[in-house]
Design a protein around this motif. Structure first.
Motif, short mmCIF file in Angstrom:
data_model
loop_
_atom_site.label_atom_id
_atom_site.label_comp_id
_atom_site.label_asym_id
_atom_site.label_seq_id
_atom_site.Cartn_x
_atom_site.Cartn_y
_atom_site.Cartn_z
N SER A 1 0.82 -1.22 -0.08
CA SER A 1 -0.03 -0.05 -0.14
C SER A 1 0.82 1.32 -0.10
CB SER A 1 -0.81 -0.06 1.17
OG SER A 1 -1.88 1.25 1.25
N LEU A 2 1.70 1.27 0.89
CA LEU A 2 2.73 2.30 0.66
C LEU A 2 3.60 2.66 -0.55
CD1 LEU A 2 4.47 1.95 4.48
CD2 LEU A 2 2.84 3.91 3.71
N ALA A 3 3.89 1.42 -1.06
CA ALA A 3 4.45 1.65 -2.34
C ALA A 3 3.47 2.12 -3.42
CB ALA A 3 5.07 0.21 -2.77
N ALA A 4 2.29 1.67 -3.51
CA ALA A 4 1.27 2.17 -4.48
C ALA A 4 1.16 3.67 -4.25
CB ALA A 4 0.02 1.25 -4.32
N GLY A 5 1.17 4.00 -3.07
CA GLY A 5 0.82 5.58 -2.61
C GLY A 5 1.88 6.30 -3.21
N TRP A 6 3.32 5.85 -3.07
CA TRP A 6 4.47 6.39 -3.35
C TRP A 6 4.43 6.58 -5.04
CZ3 TRP A 6 9.63 3.39 -3.87
CH2 TRP A 6 10.51 3.88 -4.45
N VAL A 7 3.97 5.62 -5.69
CA VAL A 7 4.04 5.64 -7.26
C VAL A 7 3.08 6.64 -7.56
CG1 VAL A 7 3.73 4.34 -9.27
CG2 VAL A 7 5.12 3.54 -7.51
N LEU A 8 1.86 6.33 -6.87
CA LEU A 8 0.55 7.08 -7.66
C LEU A 8 0.51 8.67 -7.27
CD1 LEU A 8 -2.66 4.66 -7.31
CD2 LEU A 8 -1.74 5.47 -9.12
N MET A 9 1.05 8.78 -6.16
CA MET A 9 0.76 10.47 -5.88
C MET A 9 1.57 11.36 -6.64
SD MET A 9 -0.28 12.78 -3.74
CE MET A 9 -0.75 11.90 -2.25
N PRO A 10 2.70 11.04 -7.01
CA PRO A 10 3.53 11.92 -7.91
C PRO A 10 3.09 11.88 -9.44
CG PRO A 10 4.99 10.45 -7.04
CD PRO A 10 3.77 10.25 -6.40
N SER A 11 2.72 10.53 -9.84
CA SER A 11 2.09 10.35 -11.13
C SER A 11 0.86 11.11 -11.28
CB SER A 11 1.82 8.89 -11.41
OG SER A 11 2.94 8.17 -11.28
N LEU A 12 -0.06 11.18 -10.49
CA LEU A 12 -1.47 11.76 -10.68
C LEU A 12 -1.32 13.30 -10.30
CD1 LEU A 12 -3.95 9.92 -8.39
CD2 LEU A 12 -4.00 10.25 -10.65
N LEU A 13 -0.30 13.84 -9.70
CA LEU A 13 -0.05 15.25 -9.55
C LEU A 13 0.53 15.70 -10.95
CD1 LEU A 13 1.69 15.62 -6.25
CD2 LEU A 13 -0.34 16.78 -6.75
N MET A 14 1.45 14.81 -11.62
CA MET A 14 1.96 15.22 -12.93
C MET A 14 0.96 15.24 -14.06
SD MET A 14 4.75 16.54 -12.17
CE MET A 14 5.65 16.66 -13.71
N LEU A 15 0.14 14.19 -14.04
CA LEU A 15 -0.79 14.06 -15.02
C LEU A 15 -1.99 15.13 -14.94
CD1 LEU A 15 -1.55 10.35 -14.90
CD2 LEU A 15 -0.58 11.61 -16.93
N SER A 16 -2.02 15.56 -13.50
CA SER A 16 -3.03 16.84 -13.46
C SER A 16 -2.77 18.02 -13.90
CB SER A 16 -3.45 16.78 -11.73
OG SER A 16 -2.47 17.50 -11.02
N LEU A 17 -1.54 18.23 -14.40
CA LEU A 17 -1.05 19.31 -14.82
C LEU A 17 -1.76 19.75 -15.99
CD1 LEU A 17 2.72 19.33 -14.40
CD2 LEU A 17 1.14 21.00 -13.10
N ARG A 18 -2.21 18.59 -16.96
CA ARG A 18 -2.95 18.77 -17.99
C ARG A 18 -4.57 18.69 -17.97
NH1 ARG A 18 -0.55 18.77 -23.00
NH2 ARG A 18 1.50 18.09 -23.18
N ARG A 19 -4.92 17.91 -16.88
CA ARG A 19 -6.15 17.68 -16.37
C ARG A 19 -6.32 17.91 -14.89
NH1 ARG A 19 -8.34 15.92 -20.85
NH2 ARG A 19 -7.59 14.05 -22.17
N PRO A 20 -6.66 18.88 -14.55
CA PRO A 20 -6.43 19.39 -13.18
C PRO A 20 -7.62 18.73 -12.42
CG PRO A 20 -6.65 21.60 -14.30
CD PRO A 20 -6.61 20.19 -15.43
N LEU A 21 -8.79 18.33 -12.98
CA LEU A 21 -9.82 17.69 -12.28
C LEU A 21 -9.31 16.14 -11.61
CD1 LEU A 21 -13.13 18.56 -13.80
CD2 LEU A 21 -12.06 19.47 -11.79
N LEU A 22 -7.85 15.54 -12.19
CA LEU A 22 -7.51 14.53 -11.54
C LEU A 22 -7.03 14.55 -10.45
CD1 LEU A 22 -5.32 13.05 -14.66
CD2 LEU A 22 -7.44 12.00 -13.53
#
Length: 178
Positions: free
Chosen positions: A64-85
């Motif tokens: 769970s900690l590893a998944a959160g580690w990967v998902l948090m920065p990934s979603l933040l970067m993806l949200s630059l194009r789609r802020p509602l993410l």
């Protein structure tokens, strides 16, 4: 004498009607998203690593900690194009926050210093999640003096969040090398 662009103060965020700047593609706020993505990549990686090397927990905690580690920065970067993410940040926040609550409450960390470190770290992570829900998602009213994402009052709260996370990581790290 003409001012250079690097001398100018940052432009005030463009706030879309009905939507807080935190959920827009405002360039001034995008820089904060990038910093947060980079910071979360390092900090959550440290959290995962310290949990793996210092604790004897169920593998689901580590996963769970590893998944959160990967998902948090990934979603933040993806949200630059789609802020509602950014609404999806609830997922990695939960993937990190819930295992930390288990770690902090279970007493699985050996020694008072390590236990205190995990508890302080957990408090810092939970504070960060609460600030995100409050400021970004506006699930609770945000007073006018905290509306501006670059206000000194918000920076104080962010500083408290960062201080708790760093303090907790340092205590856990010190306990690990003792």
């Amino acid at each position: 004498m003409q001012a250079h662009s690097h001398d100018a103060a940052p432009a005030a965020p463009r706030i879309a009607p009905g939507r807080p700047v935190e959920l827009t593609d405002d360039p001034a706020f995008a820089r904060r998203i990038i910093r947060l993505a980079l910071t979360s990549c390092v900090a959550l990686g440290l959290v995962w690593w310290l949990a793996v090397v210092t604790l004897d927990t169920h593998p689901v905690i580590d996963l769970s900690l590893a998944a959160g580690w990967v998902l948090m920065p990934s979603l933040l970067m993806l949200s630059l194009r789609r802020p509602l993410l950014r609404y999806a940040l609830v997922v990695p926040s939960s993937l990190v926050g819930l295992p930390l609550l288990v770690i902090a409450a279970s007493g699985v960390a050996e020694g008072a210093l390590a236990r205190a470190g995990w508890q302080i770290l957990t408090a810092g992570i939970l504070l960060g999640g609460a600030l995100g829900i409050w400021f970004w998602f506006r699930w609770l009213p945000v007073p006018g003096w905290l509306h501006d994402p670059f206000s000194p009052h918000r920076w104080l709260l962010v500083g408290l969040h960062v201080g708790l996370v760093l303090g907790g990581l340092m205590l856990v790290g010190i306990a690990a090398v003792r």
